[in-house]
Design a protein around this motif. Structure first.
Motif, PDB file in Angstrom:
ATOM      1  N   LEU A  29     -36.414  13.888  52.987  1.00  4.33           N
ATOM      2  CA  LEU A  29     -36.985  12.756  52.421  1.00  4.33           C
ATOM      3  C   LEU A  29     -38.197  12.457  52.749  1.00  4.33           C
ATOM      4  O   LEU A  29     -39.043  11.802  51.959  1.00  4.33           O
ATOM      5  CB  LEU A  29     -36.064  11.743  52.942  1.00  4.33           C
ATOM      6  N   GLY A  30     -38.833  12.682  53.926  1.00  2.30           N
ATOM      7  CA  GLY A  30     -40.099  12.604  54.393  1.00  2.30           C
ATOM      8  C   GLY A  30     -41.154  13.110  53.532  1.00  2.30           C
ATOM      9  O   GLY A  30     -42.220  12.498  53.325  1.00  2.30           O
ATOM     10  N   ASN A  31     -40.908  13.926  52.858  1.00  2.00           N
ATOM     11  CA  ASN A  31     -41.859  14.607  51.777  1.00  2.00           C
ATOM     12  C   ASN A  31     -42.123  13.671  50.554  1.00  2.00           C
ATOM     13  O   ASN A  31     -43.118  14.024  49.806  1.00  2.00           O
ATOM     14  CB  ASN A  31     -41.223  15.932  51.257  1.00  2.00           C
ATOM     15  N   LEU A  32     -41.089  12.617  50.228  1.00  3.41           N
ATOM     16  CA  LEU A  32     -41.440  11.811  49.122  1.00  3.41           C
ATOM     17  C   LEU A  32     -42.256  10.594  49.364  1.00  3.41           C
ATOM     18  O   LEU A  32     -42.698   9.882  48.788  1.00  3.41           O
ATOM     19  CB  LEU A  32     -40.026  11.483  48.891  1.00  3.41           C
ATOM     20  N   TYR A  33     -42.603  10.359  50.732  1.00  5.35           N
ATOM     21  CA  TYR A  33     -43.511   9.320  51.175  1.00  5.35           C
ATOM     22  C   TYR A  33     -45.017   9.806  51.685  1.00  5.35           C
ATOM     23  O   TYR A  33     -45.118  11.015  51.892  1.00  5.35           O
ATOM     24  CB  TYR A  33     -42.541   8.609  52.458  1.00  5.35           C
ATOM     25  N   ARG A  34     -45.679   8.788  51.796  1.00  5.19           N
ATOM     26  CA  ARG A  34     -46.836   8.987  52.507  1.00  5.19           C
ATOM     27  C   ARG A  34     -47.273   8.208  53.658  1.00  5.19           C
ATOM     28  O   ARG A  34     -46.366   7.311  54.174  1.00  5.19           O
ATOM     29  CB  ARG A  34     -48.147   8.599  51.458  1.00  5.19           C
ATOM     30  N   GLU A  35     -48.235   8.481  54.585  1.00  7.27           N
ATOM     31  CA  GLU A  35     -48.259   7.782  55.722  1.00  7.27           C
ATOM     32  C   GLU A  35     -48.383   6.690  55.726  1.00  7.27           C
ATOM     33  O   GLU A  35     -48.096   5.653  56.588  1.00  7.27           O
ATOM     34  CB  GLU A  35     -49.733   8.578  56.356  1.00  7.27           C
ATOM     35  N   PRO A 113     -47.605   7.791  40.636  1.00 15.27           N
ATOM     36  CA  PRO A 113     -47.964   9.125  40.588  1.00 15.27           C
ATOM     37  C   PRO A 113     -48.903   9.652  41.361  1.00 15.27           C
ATOM     38  O   PRO A 113     -49.803   9.122  41.808  1.00 15.27           O
ATOM     39  CB  PRO A 113     -48.488   9.076  39.167  1.00 15.27           C
ATOM     40  N   VAL A 114     -48.810  11.183  41.725  1.00 11.42           N
ATOM     41  CA  VAL A 114     -49.506  11.786  42.492  1.00 11.42           C
ATOM     42  C   VAL A 114     -50.677  12.295  41.539  1.00 11.42           C
ATOM     43  O   VAL A 114     -50.489  12.887  40.526  1.00 11.42           O
ATOM     44  CB  VAL A 114     -48.911  12.916  43.221  1.00 11.42           C
ATOM     45  N   GLU A 115     -51.803  11.780  41.914  1.00 12.69           N
ATOM     46  CA  GLU A 115     -53.299  12.292  41.217  1.00 12.69           C
ATOM     47  C   GLU A 115     -53.198  13.876  40.951  1.00 12.69           C
ATOM     48  O   GLU A 115     -53.188  14.722  42.073  1.00 12.69           O
ATOM     49  CB  GLU A 115     -54.415  11.702  41.770  1.00 12.69           C
ATOM     50  N   GLY A 116     -53.370  14.164  39.731  1.00 15.02           N
ATOM     51  CA  GLY A 116     -53.756  15.343  39.256  1.00 15.02           C
ATOM     52  C   GLY A 116     -52.347  16.255  39.326  1.00 15.02           C
ATOM     53  O   GLY A 116     -52.199  17.594  39.137  1.00 15.02           O
ATOM     54  N   GLN A 117     -51.182  15.715  39.675  1.00 17.00           N
ATOM     55  CA  GLN A 117     -49.957  16.648  39.738  1.00 17.00           C
ATOM     56  C   GLN A 117     -48.824  15.942  38.750  1.00 17.00           C
ATOM     57  O   GLN A 117     -47.607  16.069  38.994  1.00 17.00           O
ATOM     58  CB  GLN A 117     -49.394  16.330  40.967  1.00 17.00           C
ATOM     59  N   GLY A 118     -49.299  15.910  37.589  1.00 22.97           N
ATOM     60  CA  GLY A 118     -48.654  15.347  36.235  1.00 22.97           C
ATOM     61  C   GLY A 118     -47.651  14.409  36.492  1.00 22.97           C
ATOM     62  O   GLY A 118     -48.017  13.221  36.950  1.00 22.97           O
ATOM     63  N   THR A 119     -46.431  14.369  36.435  1.00 20.15           N
ATOM     64  CA  THR A 119     -45.310  13.211  36.432  1.00 20.15           C
ATOM     65  C   THR A 119     -44.666  13.436  37.968  1.00 20.15           C
ATOM     66  O   THR A 119     -43.399  13.204  38.017  1.00 20.15           O
ATOM     67  CB  THR A 119     -44.056  13.377  35.656  1.00 20.15           C
ATOM     68  N   ASN A 120     -45.313  14.074  39.111  1.00 22.81           N
ATOM     69  CA  ASN A 120     -44.802  14.153  40.368  1.00 22.81           C
ATOM     70  C   ASN A 120     -45.239  12.665  40.948  1.00 22.81           C
ATOM     71  O   ASN A 120     -46.283  12.150  41.003  1.00 22.81           O
ATOM     72  CB  ASN A 120     -45.471  15.126  41.174  1.00 22.81           C
ATOM     73  N   TYR A 121     -44.185  12.133  41.766  1.00 22.04           N
ATOM     74  CA  TYR A 121     -44.524  10.681  42.264  1.00 22.04           C
ATOM     75  C   TYR A 121     -44.354  10.838  43.764  1.00 22.04           C
ATOM     76  O   TYR A 121     -43.480  11.652  44.400  1.00 22.04           O
ATOM     77  CB  TYR A 121     -43.328   9.672  41.736  1.00 22.04           C
ATOM     78  N   PHE A 122     -44.668   9.739  44.431  1.00 25.13           N
ATOM     79  CA  PHE A 122     -44.352   9.669  45.892  1.00 25.13           C
ATOM     80  C   PHE A 122     -43.753   8.098  45.996  1.00 25.13           C
ATOM     81  O   PHE A 122     -44.164   7.290  45.187  1.00 25.13           O
ATOM     82  CB  PHE A 122     -45.677   9.893  46.984  1.00 25.13           C
ATOM     83  N   ILE A 123     -43.310   8.073  47.018  1.00 27.03           N
ATOM     84  CA  ILE A 123     -42.613   6.534  47.159  1.00 27.03           C
ATOM     85  C   ILE A 123     -43.750   5.683  48.039  1.00 27.03           C
ATOM     86  O   ILE A 123     -44.012   5.719  49.177  1.00 27.03           O
ATOM     87  CB  ILE A 123     -41.261   6.726  48.118  1.00 27.03           C
ATOM     88  N   GLN A 124     -44.141   4.518  47.232  1.00 20.78           N
ATOM     89  CA  GLN A 124     -45.149   3.842  47.879  1.00 20.78           C
ATOM     90  C   GLN A 124     -44.402   2.429  48.564  1.00 20.78           C
ATOM     91  O   GLN A 124     -45.016   2.187  49.892  1.00 20.78           O
ATOM     92  CB  GLN A 124     -46.176   3.148  46.792  1.00 20.78           C
ATOM     93  N   SER A 125     -43.384   2.041  48.040  1.00 23.25           N
ATOM     94  CA  SER A 125     -42.655   1.071  48.902  1.00 23.25           C
ATOM     95  C   SER A 125     -41.148   1.299  48.747  1.00 23.25           C
ATOM     96  O   SER A 125     -40.687   1.731  47.532  1.00 23.25           O
ATOM     97  CB  SER A 125     -43.110  -0.006  48.140  1.00 23.25           C
ATOM     98  N   ASP A 126     -40.457   1.040  49.730  1.00 24.35           N
ATOM     99  CA  ASP A 126     -38.907   1.170  49.811  1.00 24.35           C
ATOM    100  C   ASP A 126     -38.259   0.237  50.633  1.00 24.35           C
ATOM    101  O   ASP A 126     -38.747  -0.126  51.691  1.00 24.35           O
ATOM    102  CB  ASP A 126     -38.678   2.639  50.386  1.00 24.35           C
ATOM    103  N   ILE A 127     -37.721  -0.643  49.849  1.00 22.82           N
ATOM    104  CA  ILE A 127     -37.056  -1.842  50.406  1.00 22.82           C
ATOM    105  C   ILE A 127     -35.446  -1.452  50.301  1.00 22.82           C
ATOM    106  O   ILE A 127     -34.889  -1.550  49.228  1.00 22.82           O
ATOM    107  CB  ILE A 127     -37.373  -3.093  50.145  1.00 22.82           C
ATOM    108  N   PHE A 128     -34.659  -1.337  51.597  1.00 24.17           N
ATOM    109  CA  PHE A 128     -33.268  -1.162  51.475  1.00 24.17           C
ATOM    110  C   PHE A 128     -32.481  -2.298  52.284  1.00 24.17           C
ATOM    111  O   PHE A 128     -33.196  -2.799  53.249  1.00 24.17           O
ATOM    112  CB  PHE A 128     -32.946   0.107  52.131  1.00 24.17           C
ATOM    113  N   ARG A 129     -31.282  -3.007  51.637  1.00 19.14           N
ATOM    114  CA  ARG A 129     -30.889  -3.823  51.890  1.00 19.14           C
ATOM    115  C   ARG A 129     -29.351  -3.857  51.877  1.00 19.14           C
ATOM    116  O   ARG A 129     -28.753  -3.597  50.786  1.00 19.14           O
ATOM    117  CB  ARG A 129     -31.289  -5.075  51.290  1.00 19.14           C
TER     118      ARG A 129
END
Length: 129
Positions: A29-35, A113-129
């Motif tokens: 899962l860490g691969n889907l997030y950014r620092e 969206p990840v710039e330069g990678q078409g429809t690849n995405y990263f998770i900018q925000s994740d709120i779990f309740r």
């Protein structure tokens, strides 16, 4: 393809990938997030990839059952390739470890969206309740 159809298709693929990995290969899962991704789990903020990885590794095994989800494109976040961010709201049940019962959960995820990678995405925000 219009924003709504792209958001729907991308969200469906993301949800399958995310929860399958959450339940079977959480270390990926860490691969889907950014620092600088914002993560809040039951009111507890988690910052940075190292802290997120450590937090996820401490959670017991899980089994998620998705009941419903909704997604909305965020047109104001469009990148240079014409791909915009997506807001996803998920509702379901989750069972942790050997616990006999399920608990309801709600999760709101913002994909960018990840710039330069078409429809690849990263998770900018994740709120779990």
């Amino acid at each position: 393809m219009d924003f709504i159809n792209l958001a729907e298709q991308s969200s469906e693929q993301f949800i399958k990938l995310f929860y399958q990995n959450y339940d079977t290969q959480r270390n990926l899962l860490g691969n889907l997030y950014r620092e600088d991704s914002a993560v809040v789990w039951n009111g507890n903020a988690v910052s940075g990839l190292q802290q997120l990885s450590e937090f996820l590794s401490r959670l017991p095994a899980s089994q998620h059952e998705i009941i419903a989800y909704d997604c909305q494109p965020i047109a104001a976040t469009m990148n240079t390739q014409g791909v915009c961010g997506i807001l996803i709201n998920v509702h379901g049940d989750v069972k942790y470890g050997d616990s006999p019962g399920k608990k309801s959960f709600s999760q709101t995820i913002t994909l960018m969206p990840v710039e330069g990678q078409g429809t690849n995405y990263f998770i900018q925000s994740d709120i779990f309740r």
